[in-house]
Motif scaffolding. Sequence first.
Motif, PDB file in Angstrom:
ATOM      1  N   ASP A 127      44.685  34.738  42.113  1.00 48.47           N
ATOM      2  CA  ASP A 127      45.297  35.507  41.461  1.00 48.47           C
ATOM      3  C   ASP A 127      45.789  37.051  41.833  1.00 48.47           C
ATOM      4  N   GLY A 128      46.634  37.485  41.543  1.00 43.66           N
ATOM      5  CA  GLY A 128      47.006  38.843  41.972  1.00 43.66           C
ATOM      6  C   GLY A 128      45.810  39.872  42.030  1.00 43.66           C
ATOM      7  N   MET A 129      45.051  39.693  41.120  1.00 48.22           N
ATOM      8  CA  MET A 129      44.017  40.364  40.805  1.00 48.22           C
ATOM      9  C   MET A 129      42.947  40.235  41.753  1.00 48.22           C
ATOM     10  N   LEU A 186      44.090  42.172  45.077  1.00 50.49           N
ATOM     11  CA  LEU A 186      44.048  43.477  44.889  1.00 50.49           C
ATOM     12  C   LEU A 186      42.618  43.925  44.959  1.00 50.49           C
TER      13      LEU A 186
END
Lengths: 139, 307, 234
Positions: free
Chosen positions: A47-49, A52
Amino acid sequence: MAEREPKVVGYCCEKHGIECVNLAARSGKQYDASIRLVRVPCTGRVDGMHILRALEDGADAVFVLGCLEKNCYYDTGSIEGRKRVDYVKSMLSQVGIEPERVEMFNASSSMAWKFPEIVSTMTDVAKRLGPIEPRGDRQ
Amino acid sequence: MKAGSDLEKVFEAGKFAVTAEIGPPQSANPEPLLQHARMLKGMADAFNLTDNQTAVVRLSSIASAAIVMREGLEPVIQMTCRDRNRIALQSDLLGASAIGVKNVLCLTGDHQTFGNEKAAKSVFDFDSVSELYTFNKLRTEGLQSGGNVIEDEPPKLYLGCAENPFATPFEFRAMRLAKKVNAGADFVQTQAIFDMDMFETWMDEVRGRSLDKKVHIMAGVIPMKTAGAARYMKNKVPGMIVPNHIIDRMKTASDPKKEGIKLCVEQIEAFKNIKGVHGVHIMAVKWEEIVPSIVDAAGLLPRPSLK
Amino acid sequence: MIVAERKPLGEIVEMIAQLHKVTVIGCRSCVAICLAGGEKEVKMLISALKLKNRKEGRKQEFDGFVLERQCEKEWVKEVDDKILASDVILSMSCSLGAQTIADMYPEKVVVPGLNTAMFGVPEEQGMWSEKCLGCGDCIIHTTGGICPIARCAKSMLNGPCGGSSDGHCEVNLDIECAWYAIHERLKLQGRLDLLEAVRPPKDWTPSHSGGRRIIVREDAKLTQHQKRGKEAVI
């Protein structure tokens, strides 16, 4: 002062992605050992999570390595992975951080040369851009 | 007589009516309007003053009407529902009537995203049908949409509407005209016609509903200068159908302007023979000066002078 | 559901620029479903803001929470202490959640992380479309279950305008013409006669045009006595 070691994190799928890494190792290819690999069941799970978070925790660059889009073990997982990477890139641009710190790669288990190539691309990016910190501090 | 306008008189006398469109300028300068008025006087029975057409800010249609009236032209003011709520629409209608405007064309209006004020808040309190419905109640009973009754004399109006036989769903288009007629329309000006077969099909449905006996139908035409204009209308103007043979004819013509005029005149000749068509509406967008030659060539001059 | 979109990050950064302790609060309801303000979005936003600050050598403290429903006071109270301890609340809910917090904590600065866009439905993954404007007087039983107020760009009530082209809206050719769809639906149901009657001007008083709306259900409201009892329990 000794040259700072670039910090690169790679999310790597446990199908073609990891096989491609293993094949590179078995074929005796040389690559920078400083990268940290995170095995994921499928890049569709990244996930982008997560991307990042890796940057937030100190990575200079992050890559995601999945199966070829037309030959993904989980059919469309690596397509999902690419979309997440693209989304994170757009978020990074919006806050003034170089989007090239994050990349998506695809490989098949037979591409021995691919992994060393990815590593060198990403360590180059990491070296060129350095850590995410105020520009002035790196003078 | 509902309003006693020249247009109404022409229809009542059973003559083939002519209206033409005048686009107000994008400035406060009345001169272009006056010029057009002098040039077009006597060339049509009434002249449509567009209401911020394609949502581009222009000199208001009611003010334009007042200006062309000074030159002796009879105006048809267009009133769209895009920019005014029912308070403003009724108020402007009373104002227009007070300065002597008799013909009103009720329109929903092009959406503001087409124009030069895209950030505008859209109104659309009414649509063209509820606008007609309200204006009809106003003129017949003095009844406003909110229930107030005008104690003084109600405005005398001749109400028009537009209809587009070429917009989808095609099979709803005659029904839509029927709604407008039931709401109070006296005359209808159609969208520009290029596909005569489709227009005939629509007219069949219109006659099937006996609408031709209840409303005066004016067929719309747009004279074209170039094949490019034809292609533009075909491809870029929503709800417009331009058959390829028309584009080809414009493309192969040695003098496209002349061909455009000729095409227009041929169409008007054809309309004269279509049962239920009582007039023609000429929309010479940015080419108003060509109207006299078209009307003349179509044998529609001189315009009848009716008392 | 209420559909919202995250504001551009630059705009968010600007809104919180002068404030030190930032509490980002998301919502698990509509905005989580439309991928704008749920758990992931809150985490990603905080990460991105932290990265920006790190890059620019700026110091700000971030904390993040996601509430079950940000528009209800009971749920907001769960993070009462966190809100009180912060300089600014960055709400990742629709404007209703943001305003609930703003009204509960009038001394706190509340900034919107999302733009609340519409009442819409998820058409397919990653696509939402507007279907209601909350006009307060539903008529879709007469229009084949399709709302012309919300789905027609001109909110027309008497059929399609002259810009309907191949069943598409003149404003955006990617969008279907609502009235084309209504016509098709009623044709399918054999109820085209519903379209014949002239619909007079709509009464907009039940909509926002009649002023801000407050709905009261006397049978559901608590009596003074009940309210006192509830407060005693809390």
